[in-house]
Design an enzyme around this catalytic site. Structure first.
Site, PDB file in Angstrom:
ATOM      1  N   HIS A 180       0.857  -1.189   0.000  1.00 26.26           N
ATOM      2  CA  HIS A 180       0.000   0.000   0.000  1.00 26.26           C
ATOM      3  C   HIS A 180       0.894   1.239   0.000  1.00 26.26           C
ATOM      4  O   HIS A 180       1.997   1.206   0.533  1.00 26.26           O
ATOM      5  CB  HIS A 180      -0.886  -0.018   1.257  1.00 26.26           C
ATOM      6  CG  HIS A 180      -1.912   1.054   1.265  1.00 26.26           C
ATOM      7  ND1 HIS A 180      -1.631   2.343   1.652  1.00 26.26           N
ATOM      8  CD2 HIS A 180      -3.216   1.026   0.897  1.00 26.26           C
ATOM      9  CE1 HIS A 180      -2.740   3.073   1.520  1.00 26.26           C
ATOM     10  NE2 HIS A 180      -3.710   2.292   1.066  1.00 26.26           N
ATOM     11  N   ASP A 303     -11.189   0.969  -0.745  1.00 27.66           N
ATOM     12  CA  ASP A 303     -10.251   1.913  -0.133  1.00 27.66           C
ATOM     13  C   ASP A 303     -10.946   2.711   0.978  1.00 27.66           C
ATOM     14  O   ASP A 303     -10.658   3.884   1.210  1.00 27.66           O
ATOM     15  CB  ASP A 303      -9.627   2.880  -1.147  1.00 27.66           C
ATOM     16  CG  ASP A 303      -8.224   3.323  -0.745  1.00 27.66           C
ATOM     17  OD1 ASP A 303      -7.823   3.076   0.415  1.00 27.66           O
ATOM     18  OD2 ASP A 303      -7.536   3.923  -1.582  1.00 27.66           O
TER      19      ASP A 303
HETATM   20  C1  1WB Z   1      -5.871   9.075   1.769  1.00 32.68           C
HETATM   21  C2  1WB Z   1      -5.953   7.991   0.915  1.00 32.68           C
HETATM   22  C3  1WB Z   1      -5.203   8.959   2.962  1.00 32.68           C
HETATM   23  C4  1WB Z   1      -5.361   6.810   1.275  1.00 32.68           C
HETATM   24  C5  1WB Z   1      -4.607   7.761   3.306  1.00 32.68           C
HETATM   25  O1  1WB Z   1      -3.962   7.702   4.489  1.00 32.68           O
HETATM   26  C6  1WB Z   1      -4.689   6.676   2.454  1.00 32.68           C
HETATM   27  C7  1WB Z   1      -6.479  10.319   1.376  1.00 32.68           C
HETATM   28  C8  1WB Z   1      -3.261   6.598   4.869  1.00 32.68           C
HETATM   29  O2  1WB Z   1      -7.267  10.326   0.431  1.00 32.68           O
HETATM   30  O3  1WB Z   1      -6.188  11.317   2.006  1.00 32.68           O
HETATM   31  C9  1WB Z   1      -5.458   5.676   0.357  1.00 32.68           C
HETATM   32  O4  1WB Z   1      -5.179   4.569   0.757  1.00 32.68           O
HETATM   33  O5  1WB Z   1      -5.782   5.869  -0.816  1.00 32.68           O
HETATM   34 MN    MN Z   2      -5.842   2.630   0.709  1.00 33.22          MN
END
Ligand code: 1WB
Ligand code: MN
Length: 344
Positions: A180, A303
């Site tokens: 990830h 997600d």
């Molecule tokens: C966000 C997206 C933040 C993901 C994240 O924090 C993860 C965001 C760990 O959109 O701010 C993700 O996995 O796409």
């Molecule tokens: Mn994610």
């Protein structure tokens, strides 16, 4: 037609102990680009969290509102993973302990709801030998379904031989490592620091795409031919680039700039990687990816909580795919790759 089983494969959660430790990371001296996001989620003073979307509540709540919403939307299962940056910003001892704690709690959730939650185990790459032991415990004792890694650790990538003890363990356990994103490593972060480009808009894909290309070009998969790696976000753009990566890598090999490998880059990508649709609700990109890398290699994901559940489940239900292909993407590939029991 029978009901389509839906297994979402990149679903984030956290535990209070990790959230608390990340709050202190965000206040500390680290130069990591992850601090922008970590501060917003774990140390915001408006009580709402990052972007006022309150991701923290969504991460910490698994069996309450999340499960209720899964019921409402007819989503069968979330494959849970400790959210980015996982334990990778902590010192090795803290990381090792918190990974084990998160795995214990995750296994409890999965045992309470065996048809609704499965889980990817965290581990601490800072201590590769202990990571390998935790991997064995997570699969053999806790019955978890694979592993989660949040890209680089202290700006280093999995092609570094120091990490190979746990790659060997994952391969031997036949357990997939989901890579990830987290924010770009120190050397990669320069132009990604402005305009929100550090995060999921762009920087995350650059970081994980770079990680995956390093793994392929280094020849790592000749050492670990059965190692399975999963990457999200429709393959972090690699399916779209793979022809050029393959062509230019063969030229780099001929010119002595890239090590000789047994297979070509597109062969590694199809053999050693699967991708998920997390955060890319685009039927054209889905169709292309299936045609390019095969229907067995594409898995559905939401997600959550960074993306809402409803549009993601509508995306897969309305995808213009034949029934067999849709079943593979929605659940069959996840059952095979992450050893989730098929329904009778
Ligand atoms: C966000 C997206 C933040 C993901 C994240 O924090 C993860 C965001 C760990 O959109 O701010 C993700 O996995 O796409
Ligand atoms: Mn994610």
């Amino acid at each position: 037609m029978t009901k389509l089983r839906t297994i979402a494969t990149e679903e984030a959660f956290s535990i209070p102990e990790v959230a608390e430790a990340l709050k202190y990371v965000s206040r500390g001296p680290s130069q990591s680009l992850d601090k922008l996001l970590v501060k917003g989620i774990y140390d915001s003073n408006d009580g709402k969290g990052y972007d006022a979307l309150n991701f923290l509540d969504g991460l910490l709540d698994v069996e309450g509102r999340r499960l209720k919403q899964m019921d409402e939307l007819d989503i069968d299962m979330h494959l849970l993973s400790l959210t980015a940056p996982g334990v990778q910003m902590f010192d090795a001892d803290t990381a090792t302990d918190l990974a084990a704690l998160a795995n214990d709690l995750l296994a409890d959730i999965c045992k309470r709801h065996p048809t609704r939650f499965a889980g990817l185990a965290a581990f601490a790459p800072q201590s590769p030998k202990r990571a390998a032991k935790e991997m064995e415990r997570a699969i053999n004792d806790l019955k978890l379904n694979g592993f989660i890694l949040n890209s680089h650790t202290n700006d280093e990538y999995l092609d570094d031989p120091k990490y190979w003890p746990f790659l060997e363990a994952a391969e031997a356990l036949d357990a997939c490592i989901y890579i990830h994103p987290r924010a770009a490593s120190y050397g990669l972060k320069g132009p990604l620091q402005d305009y929100g480009m550090d995060s999921a808009m762009w920087g995350y894909g650059v970081e994980v795409g770079t990680h995956a290309v390093r793994m392929m070009t280094s020849g790592l998969f000749d050492k670990f031919p059965k190692l399975k790696i999963c990457i999200g976000h429709m393959g972090e753009a690699i399916p779209f680039w793979i022809w050029r990566i393959t062509f230019m890598n063969s030229r780099a090999q001929e010119g002595g700039r890239s090590p000789k490998t047994e297979l070509t880059m597109d062969e590694y990508f199809k053999r050693n990687f699967v991708i998920t649709t997390s955060g890319v609700e685009d039927h054209l990109a889905l169709d292309y990816s299936i045609k390019k890398i095969g229907a067995d290699n594409v898995l559905w994901a939401i997600d959550y909580p960074y993306q809402p559940m409803k549009p993601a489940v509508e995306f897969i239900r309305s995808a213009p795919l034949d029934d067999e292909t849709k079943a593979k993407v929605a659940h069959k590939n996840a059952e095979r790759i992450f050893h989730i029991r098929p329904l009778d």
